[in-house]
Design a protein around this motif. Structure first.
Motif, PDB file in Angstrom:
ATOM      1  N   SER A 158      -6.388  -4.732   5.275  1.00 27.61           N
ATOM      2  CA  SER A 158      -5.442  -4.521   6.309  1.00 27.61           C
ATOM      3  C   SER A 158      -5.600  -3.492   7.310  1.00 27.61           C
ATOM      4  N   GLY A 159      -6.766  -2.824   6.953  1.00 30.57           N
ATOM      5  CA  GLY A 159      -7.366  -1.848   7.959  1.00 30.57           C
ATOM      6  C   GLY A 159      -6.730  -0.387   7.519  1.00 30.57           C
ATOM      7  N   ARG A 160      -6.053  -0.110   6.366  1.00 30.80           N
ATOM      8  CA  ARG A 160      -5.909   1.303   5.971  1.00 30.80           C
ATOM      9  C   ARG A 160      -6.581   1.896   5.036  1.00 30.80           C
ATOM     10  N   LYS A 161      -6.568   3.285   5.281  1.00 32.37           N
ATOM     11  CA  LYS A 161      -7.423   3.982   4.196  1.00 32.37           C
ATOM     12  C   LYS A 161      -6.398   3.954   2.863  1.00 32.37           C
ATOM     13  N   LEU A 162      -7.243   4.195   1.841  1.00 36.50           N
ATOM     14  CA  LEU A 162      -6.892   4.278   0.621  1.00 36.50           C
ATOM     15  C   LEU A 162      -6.934   5.692   0.008  1.00 36.50           C
ATOM     16  N   ILE A 163      -5.789   6.435  -0.472  1.00 39.56           N
ATOM     17  CA  ILE A 163      -6.237   7.765  -1.157  1.00 39.56           C
ATOM     18  C   ILE A 163      -5.991   7.541  -2.584  1.00 39.56           C
ATOM     19  N   ILE A 164      -6.895   8.018  -3.562  1.00 42.46           N
ATOM     20  CA  ILE A 164      -6.772   7.970  -4.974  1.00 42.46           C
ATOM     21  C   ILE A 164      -7.271   9.225  -5.609  1.00 42.46           C
TER      22      ILE A 164
END
Length: 156
Positions: A141-147
């Motif tokens: 979807s074009g978002r960054k993912l923080i983990i």
């Protein structure tokens, strides 16, 4: 003096959170981006309170190393601060977080609505497969993912 500042900040934090998030409940009827904007505004006021009440300052370094395209950001988890700062420095990120956080009244409703990956930490391989599937959707979807790979707060 530190005890007094901490106590004043805690009162400020809980009063601001309860009032602001209650007033923002209609935003839950909008798209997920609305919850992100509510969260960003909420955290900006919290940061201002930390600065004013606790005299806490921070400096962000290395932003030039963060890619412009969707990616996974793996971060060290040491406090609540490091969960809030990403809404400030990354536009509409998604987070991998423990499922229990989505159960917190008001806060959890907005977190859930902003489209995060809530993990049942006792879910084993099934939870891991769910996380991978949802992570692919978030990145597509074009978002960054923080983990936070360690899964919990740890001392430095």
């Amino acid at each position: 003096m530190i005890f007094v500042r901490s106590a004043v900040f805690n009162v400020f934090f809980f009063v601001w959170s309860a009032l602001f998030l209650t007033l923002c409940l209609p935003f839950l009827l909008g798209p997920p981006r609305c919850s992100y904007l509510v969260g960003r505004t909420w955290s900006r006021v919290i940061f201002a309170g930390m600065s004013w009440i606790c005299n806490l300052r921070y400096e962000i370094r290395g932003m030039e190393l963060l890619p412009n395209e969707p990616c996974i950001v793996a971060a060290k988890h040491q406090s609540m601060w490091d969960t809030m700062i990403f809404s400030e420095i990354i536009e509409h990120p998604s987070f991998v977080l423990k499922q229990e956080l989505t159960w917190i009244p008001l806060y959890g409703w907005f977190v859930n609505h902003s489209r995060v990956i809530a993990i049942n930490r006792s879910g084993g391989a099934q939870a891991l497969k769910k996380m991978v599937r949802e992570a692919r959707e978030i990145l597509a979807s074009g978002r960054k993912l923080i983990i936070f790979p360690e899964g919990t707060r740890l001392r430095p």
